[in-house]
Write a protein that holds these residues in place. Sequence first.
Motif, mmCIF file in Angstrom:
data_model
loop_
_atom_site.group_PDB
_atom_site.id
_atom_site.type_symbol
_atom_site.label_atom_id
_atom_site.label_comp_id
_atom_site.label_asym_id
_atom_site.label_seq_id
_atom_site.Cartn_x
_atom_site.Cartn_y
_atom_site.Cartn_z
ATOM 1 N N MET A 66 -36.688 18.609 17.621
ATOM 2 C CA MET A 66 -35.305 18.897 17.966
ATOM 3 C C MET A 66 -35.130 18.701 19.469
ATOM 4 O O MET A 66 -35.859 19.270 20.268
ATOM 5 C CB MET A 66 -34.970 20.331 17.569
ATOM 6 C CG MET A 66 -33.551 20.713 17.896
ATOM 7 S SD MET A 66 -33.265 22.460 17.546
ATOM 8 C CE MET A 66 -32.070 22.306 16.284
ATOM 9 N N SER A 67 -34.155 17.880 19.864
ATOM 10 C CA SER A 67 -33.953 17.605 21.289
ATOM 11 C C SER A 67 -33.003 18.627 21.901
ATOM 12 O O SER A 67 -32.099 19.137 21.258
ATOM 13 C CB SER A 67 -33.387 16.193 21.477
ATOM 14 O OG SER A 67 -32.140 16.082 20.836
ATOM 15 N N ALA A 68 -33.245 18.920 23.152
ATOM 16 C CA ALA A 68 -32.432 19.898 23.873
ATOM 17 C C ALA A 68 -31.199 19.221 24.461
ATOM 18 O O ALA A 68 -31.215 18.025 24.764
ATOM 19 C CB ALA A 68 -33.259 20.532 24.981
ATOM 20 N N ILE A 69 -30.154 20.002 24.647
ATOM 21 C CA ILE A 69 -28.951 19.494 25.302
ATOM 22 C C ILE A 69 -29.275 19.319 26.778
ATOM 23 O O ILE A 69 -29.728 20.247 27.441
ATOM 24 C CB ILE A 69 -27.773 20.466 25.114
ATOM 25 C CG1 ILE A 69 -27.388 20.534 23.636
ATOM 26 C CG2 ILE A 69 -26.579 20.041 25.966
ATOM 27 C CD1 ILE A 69 -26.370 21.603 23.312
ATOM 28 N N THR A 70 -29.074 18.118 27.274
ATOM 29 C CA THR A 70 -29.372 17.851 28.676
ATOM 30 C C THR A 70 -28.144 17.403 29.460
ATOM 31 O O THR A 70 -28.199 17.332 30.680
ATOM 32 C CB THR A 70 -30.461 16.772 28.801
ATOM 33 O OG1 THR A 70 -30.032 15.582 28.123
ATOM 34 C CG2 THR A 70 -31.776 17.260 28.204
ATOM 35 N N HIS A 71 -27.061 17.079 28.777
ATOM 36 C CA HIS A 71 -25.859 16.581 29.437
ATOM 37 C C HIS A 71 -24.634 17.316 28.893
ATOM 38 O O HIS A 71 -24.552 17.588 27.698
ATOM 39 C CB HIS A 71 -25.676 15.079 29.182
ATOM 40 C CG HIS A 71 -26.867 14.261 29.569
ATOM 41 N ND1 HIS A 71 -27.172 13.938 30.871
ATOM 42 C CD2 HIS A 71 -27.836 13.702 28.814
ATOM 43 C CE1 HIS A 71 -28.262 13.220 30.905
ATOM 44 N NE2 HIS A 71 -28.695 13.057 29.660
ATOM 45 N N HIS A 72 -23.700 17.585 29.790
ATOM 46 C CA HIS A 72 -22.475 18.258 29.382
ATOM 47 C C HIS A 72 -21.273 17.366 29.678
ATOM 48 O O HIS A 72 -21.193 16.755 30.744
ATOM 49 C CB HIS A 72 -22.327 19.596 30.109
ATOM 50 C CG HIS A 72 -23.384 20.569 29.708
ATOM 51 N ND1 HIS A 72 -23.261 21.390 28.614
ATOM 52 C CD2 HIS A 72 -24.604 20.821 30.225
ATOM 53 C CE1 HIS A 72 -24.351 22.118 28.485
ATOM 54 N NE2 HIS A 72 -25.191 21.783 29.453
ATOM 55 N N VAL A 73 -20.368 17.315 28.711
ATOM 56 C CA VAL A 73 -19.139 16.542 28.821
ATOM 57 C C VAL A 73 -17.988 17.504 28.549
ATOM 58 O O VAL A 73 -18.015 18.244 27.568
ATOM 59 C CB VAL A 73 -19.117 15.374 27.804
ATOM 60 C CG1 VAL A 73 -17.790 14.633 27.843
ATOM 61 C CG2 VAL A 73 -20.292 14.425 28.042
ATOM 62 N N LEU A 74 -16.994 17.468 29.400
ATOM 63 C CA LEU A 74 -15.790 18.280 29.207
ATOM 64 C C LEU A 74 -14.684 17.361 28.722
ATOM 65 O O LEU A 74 -14.430 16.318 29.332
ATOM 66 C CB LEU A 74 -15.390 18.944 30.529
ATOM 67 C CG LEU A 74 -14.070 19.735 30.531
ATOM 68 C CD1 LEU A 74 -14.134 20.913 29.565
ATOM 69 C CD2 LEU A 74 -13.760 20.218 31.950
ATOM 70 N N PHE A 75 -14.036 17.733 27.614
ATOM 71 C CA PHE A 75 -12.923 16.951 27.066
ATOM 72 C C PHE A 75 -11.647 17.764 27.235
ATOM 73 O O PHE A 75 -11.580 18.923 26.811
ATOM 74 C CB PHE A 75 -13.148 16.648 25.582
ATOM 75 C CG PHE A 75 -12.175 15.650 25.013
ATOM 76 C CD1 PHE A 75 -12.553 14.333 24.828
ATOM 77 C CD2 PHE A 75 -10.883 16.018 24.661
ATOM 78 C CE1 PHE A 75 -11.662 13.403 24.306
ATOM 79 C CE2 PHE A 75 -9.986 15.106 24.141
ATOM 80 C CZ PHE A 75 -10.375 13.787 23.963
ATOM 81 N N LEU A 76 -10.634 17.145 27.854
ATOM 82 C CA LEU A 76 -9.348 17.796 28.071
ATOM 83 C C LEU A 76 -8.301 17.174 27.156
ATOM 84 O O LEU A 76 -8.081 15.961 27.176
ATOM 85 C CB LEU A 76 -8.927 17.652 29.540
ATOM 86 C CG LEU A 76 -9.912 18.252 30.541
ATOM 87 C CD1 LEU A 76 -9.531 17.864 31.954
ATOM 88 C CD2 LEU A 76 -10.013 19.753 30.369
ATOM 89 N N GLN A 77 -7.669 18.000 26.392
ATOM 90 C CA GLN A 77 -6.712 17.572 25.376
ATOM 91 C C GLN A 77 -5.481 16.905 25.966
ATOM 92 O O GLN A 77 -5.087 17.155 27.096
ATOM 93 C CB GLN A 77 -6.257 18.766 24.548
ATOM 94 C CG GLN A 77 -5.278 19.666 25.312
ATOM 95 C CD GLN A 77 -4.933 20.928 24.560
ATOM 96 O OE1 GLN A 77 -5.821 21.713 24.270
ATOM 97 N NE2 GLN A 77 -3.671 21.123 24.262
ATOM 98 N N GLY A 78 -4.861 16.087 25.130
ATOM 99 C CA GLY A 78 -3.556 15.558 25.444
ATOM 100 C C GLY A 78 -2.495 16.519 24.967
ATOM 101 O O GLY A 78 -2.768 17.499 24.272
ATOM 102 N N GLY A 79 -1.277 16.265 25.350
ATOM 103 C CA GLY A 79 -0.154 17.067 24.881
ATOM 104 C C GLY A 79 -0.221 18.515 25.290
ATOM 105 O O GLY A 79 -0.835 18.873 26.287
ATOM 106 N N ALA A 80 0.414 19.317 24.504
ATOM 107 C CA ALA A 80 0.568 20.728 24.863
ATOM 108 C C ALA A 80 0.284 21.609 23.653
ATOM 109 O O ALA A 80 0.726 21.324 22.547
ATOM 110 C CB ALA A 80 1.982 20.964 25.370
ATOM 111 N N GLY A 81 -0.489 22.650 23.884
ATOM 112 C CA GLY A 81 -0.648 23.679 22.879
ATOM 113 C C GLY A 81 -1.612 23.384 21.756
ATOM 114 O O GLY A 81 -2.340 22.389 21.757
#
Length: 184
Positions: A1-16
């Motif tokens: 099992m591989s460890a998480i080594t990278h983080h990605v932030l996803f920002l939504q479109g639109g509102a709510g």
Amino acid sequence: MSAITHHVLFLQGGAGLKDHQADQVLVDSLQGGLGKAYRVHYPLLPDEPSPDLGRIRQIDQEISRLQGELVVVGHSLGASMLLKYVSENPDKIKLKALFLLATPFWQGDEKWKQAFKLPEDFADQLPQDLPLYFYHCRDDQEVPFAHLALYGQKLPWATFHPLASGGHHLNDDLRAVADAIKSL
């Protein structure tokens, strides 16, 4: 099992919540393309009673929560507000790259647009070594494809991916974005 080594932030479109749920398919596609060594963070950005819907503060809060160099992906309104945030805070954060999907280039004198518009000199405020990737489909029915060319005029060093089809949600397929992230 591989460890998480990278983080990605996803920002939504639109509102709510409705738009957050609609973009979940994009997030799932991105996570699937990235694999287990990456973790895609996808916070709900609720609308706040401020001209920018609270997005600048929310983006700052979410970026501050994650440690180390970070890749951030923004869709539509999330992409435009991400670009605004980075241009207004170039020395505050260290980002590895920005991926901007179906990004509106806000124009016009309508009062409601003013909090979303980039300053005229926004390109000069961005770190010149920050990789910027734009993806936009010719058949986008929500954000005109011509907005991609406006960013091209302002940011000639960025990488642009005009896509023949896929609509506003890029056919809910972010494998090409995932491949680009993995190549960083």
